[in-house]
Design a protein around this motif. Sequence first.
Motif, short mmCIF file in Angstrom:
data_model
loop_
_atom_site.label_atom_id
_atom_site.label_comp_id
_atom_site.label_asym_id
_atom_site.label_seq_id
_atom_site.Cartn_x
_atom_site.Cartn_y
_atom_site.Cartn_z
N LEU A 314 0.82 -1.20 0.00
CA LEU A 314 0.00 0.00 0.00
C LEU A 314 0.86 1.26 0.00
CD1 LEU A 314 -2.69 1.53 0.34
CD2 LEU A 314 -2.45 1.19 2.80
N HIS A 315 1.87 1.30 0.82
CA HIS A 315 2.71 2.49 0.90
C HIS A 315 3.49 2.70 -0.39
CE1 HIS A 315 1.86 1.66 5.17
NE2 HIS A 315 1.98 2.96 5.32
N HIS A 316 3.89 1.63 -1.02
CA HIS A 316 4.59 1.76 -2.30
C HIS A 316 3.64 2.34 -3.36
CE1 HIS A 316 7.29 0.88 -5.62
NE2 HIS A 316 6.30 0.22 -6.22
N GLU A 317 2.40 1.86 -3.37
CA GLU A 317 1.43 2.35 -4.34
C GLU A 317 1.08 3.81 -4.09
OE1 GLU A 317 -1.54 -0.47 -3.47
OE2 GLU A 317 -0.51 -2.13 -4.45
N LEU A 318 0.95 4.19 -2.82
CA LEU A 318 0.66 5.57 -2.49
C LEU A 318 1.83 6.48 -2.87
CD1 LEU A 318 -1.11 5.29 0.99
CD2 LEU A 318 -2.15 5.69 -1.24
N GLY A 319 3.02 5.97 -2.75
CA GLY A 319 4.18 6.74 -3.18
C GLY A 319 4.15 7.03 -4.67
N ASN A 320 3.77 6.03 -5.46
CA ASN A 320 3.67 6.23 -6.90
C ASN A 320 2.59 7.26 -7.24
OD1 ASN A 320 5.67 4.32 -7.37
ND2 ASN A 320 4.20 2.64 -7.63
N LEU A 321 1.47 7.18 -6.51
CA LEU A 321 0.39 8.13 -6.75
C LEU A 321 0.82 9.55 -6.39
CD1 LEU A 321 -2.54 8.70 -7.51
CD2 LEU A 321 -3.19 8.16 -5.15
N CYS A 322 1.57 9.69 -5.33
CA CYS A 322 2.05 11.01 -4.93
C CYS A 322 2.92 11.62 -6.02
CB CYS A 322 2.83 10.90 -3.62
SG CYS A 322 3.49 12.48 -3.02
N VAL A 323 3.79 10.82 -6.62
CA VAL A 323 4.65 11.32 -7.70
C VAL A 323 3.79 11.79 -8.87
CG1 VAL A 323 6.38 10.65 -9.42
CG2 VAL A 323 6.60 9.88 -7.04
N PHE A 324 2.76 11.00 -9.21
CA PHE A 324 1.88 11.37 -10.32
C PHE A 324 1.16 12.68 -10.04
CE2 PHE A 324 -2.33 11.38 -12.27
CZ PHE A 324 -2.00 11.20 -13.61
N LEU A 325 0.61 12.82 -8.82
CA LEU A 325 -0.12 14.03 -8.46
C LEU A 325 0.82 15.24 -8.41
CD1 LEU A 325 -2.48 12.64 -5.67
CD2 LEU A 325 -3.07 13.18 -8.04
N TYR A 326 2.05 15.03 -8.00
CA TYR A 326 3.03 16.13 -7.97
C TYR A 326 3.30 16.64 -9.38
CZ TYR A 326 7.06 18.87 -6.49
OH TYR A 326 7.93 19.91 -6.24
N GLN A 327 3.41 15.70 -10.33
CA GLN A 327 3.60 16.09 -11.72
C GLN A 327 2.38 16.82 -12.26
OE1 GLN A 327 4.43 12.27 -13.46
NE2 GLN A 327 6.61 12.32 -12.91
N LEU A 328 1.20 16.43 -11.79
CA LEU A 328 -0.02 17.12 -12.20
C LEU A 328 -0.03 18.55 -11.66
CD1 LEU A 328 -2.75 16.62 -13.67
CD2 LEU A 328 -3.72 15.98 -11.47
N CYS A 329 0.46 18.74 -10.46
CA CYS A 329 0.56 20.08 -9.88
C CYS A 329 1.49 20.96 -10.69
CB CYS A 329 1.05 20.02 -8.45
SG CYS A 329 -0.11 19.29 -7.27
N ASP A 330 2.53 20.37 -11.24
CA ASP A 330 3.50 21.14 -12.02
C ASP A 330 2.91 21.74 -13.28
OD1 ASP A 330 5.56 20.82 -10.23
OD2 ASP A 330 6.44 19.07 -11.23
N LEU A 331 1.72 21.23 -13.69
CA LEU A 331 1.08 21.79 -14.89
C LEU A 331 0.54 23.20 -14.62
CD1 LEU A 331 -0.84 18.65 -16.22
CD2 LEU A 331 1.38 19.54 -16.95
N GLY A 332 0.36 23.54 -13.33
CA GLY A 332 0.12 24.93 -13.00
C GLY A 332 -1.21 25.34 -12.44
N ALA A 333 -2.31 24.64 -12.73
CA ALA A 333 -3.63 25.13 -12.33
C ALA A 333 -4.18 24.47 -11.07
CB ALA A 333 -4.62 24.93 -13.47
N LEU A 334 -3.65 23.34 -10.66
CA LEU A 334 -4.24 22.55 -9.58
C LEU A 334 -4.13 23.29 -8.25
CD1 LEU A 334 -5.65 19.83 -9.39
CD2 LEU A 334 -3.48 18.82 -8.68
N GLN A 335 -5.28 23.43 -7.58
CA GLN A 335 -5.35 24.15 -6.32
C GLN A 335 -5.71 23.25 -5.13
OE1 GLN A 335 -8.28 27.17 -7.01
NE2 GLN A 335 -7.11 28.15 -8.65
N GLY A 336 -6.33 22.10 -5.40
CA GLY A 336 -6.74 21.25 -4.29
C GLY A 336 -6.79 19.78 -4.68
#
Length: 407
Positions: A314-336
């Motif tokens: 579970l923790h490994h999978e959540l880590g992968n998801l965190c990386v994906f969401l961080y990259q999504l934040c880098d696109l610029g518009a994500l606020q929440g």
Amino acid sequence: MSDILSIIAGFDRRGNSNTHTYSLKGVPPCLTACSLVCHAWNDICRPHIFRIVEINAGTLTPRLSFLHFKAPHLCNYVLNFRLSLDDRADCEPFPAWLPDCFSRFGNLCTLYLIGGGSVNSSLAAPSPLDVGITTLLAAPLLRKLHFRKWTFAGDDLSVLLPTSSRLEDLSLNNIDTNMMNVVSSPVRFDALQLLELYNIPHPLPGFKTFIECPNLRSLVAEWYGPLGWELPLWVSTRFSELTLNVSAWSGCPHFGEAIQPSLLTINILGSGSCSSSIAWVEDCIASLPFPNLLHRVTINIEVTGVNERKYEELHHELGNLCVFLYQLCDLGALQGIVLKIELFVSWVNTINDSYDVLDPSNEAKTEELVKLEGLFSALSERDSLDFDVILEWRTTSGALVFYTRVQ
């Protein structure tokens, strides 16, 4: 307070409670008891008791005859009417006074039509049911319309015209049609804000025309089959809110190249581990034509059949998801971002559940919180991001065993 009236009888012709041996299923006993006290309490209780009326075809005649012939004034209290026709083949013909009864529902706001029905306005001599449903659709205050397991006959949707200027919420759930691939006169719903599409079978999603909803704000889509979901051509692409109800084995969606939602909610079911659900979520978001326009993402994951061996995964999978969401934040518009994961287990040996799970000093809870904070530190440290992650362990019965939250 559910206030769903299953048996309308039990009131006299003025709507006062009487002493007959009728039952009001779903209505709290205290409410009917209060209505017996005096006329003042009776006037207070009636709007709650008759606010939602649910009737099936087999009992339609006796229940509506009470409203139509003995207490017509009670029809004004009906705001939500649910008509189920699943067993209509086994019931007697619908009475000729049915349309007159339905015409009394002058304050109707929400209408559910359920189970195998159809309305064909092109018939030379429509049945009382056809006329009755047409009358309900013409209710002046109707704002929400839900079809479930319903058949649209022919390619004429003119029966929906009375709702076109004011309908705000339309739900199509497992509907069917004998149309080919085009509707000759699609109905335009200028006021429609919310459209819900649940398990819409082919060929309807591929129609070039069906209805028109140019001012759509929110779209909800649900499918659990392996076939990929495609945005129907007749759905406006201008909506800003998109909600998907799926399983980890649902086919991947094909959104096309035009939609630009700013709010995305994914409710996903899985089993065994989170890996397939998380992979589905990532593929779904990546397939959006403009993921850079997302302002808020809400992900609700339910996983059944989790065992102790899957805990470290579970923790490994959540880590992968965190990386994906961080990259999504880098696109610029994500606020929440809101991430909620519910794990349904038969037992949890890894977590010491001998403590009160709601106690902040719980040692096991503190250790779990430290792990989650480490996994999502990159996201929680972004000043411009409103971030919330909730992890809940539940028994197979749904009882909460343990939870952790990082904000």
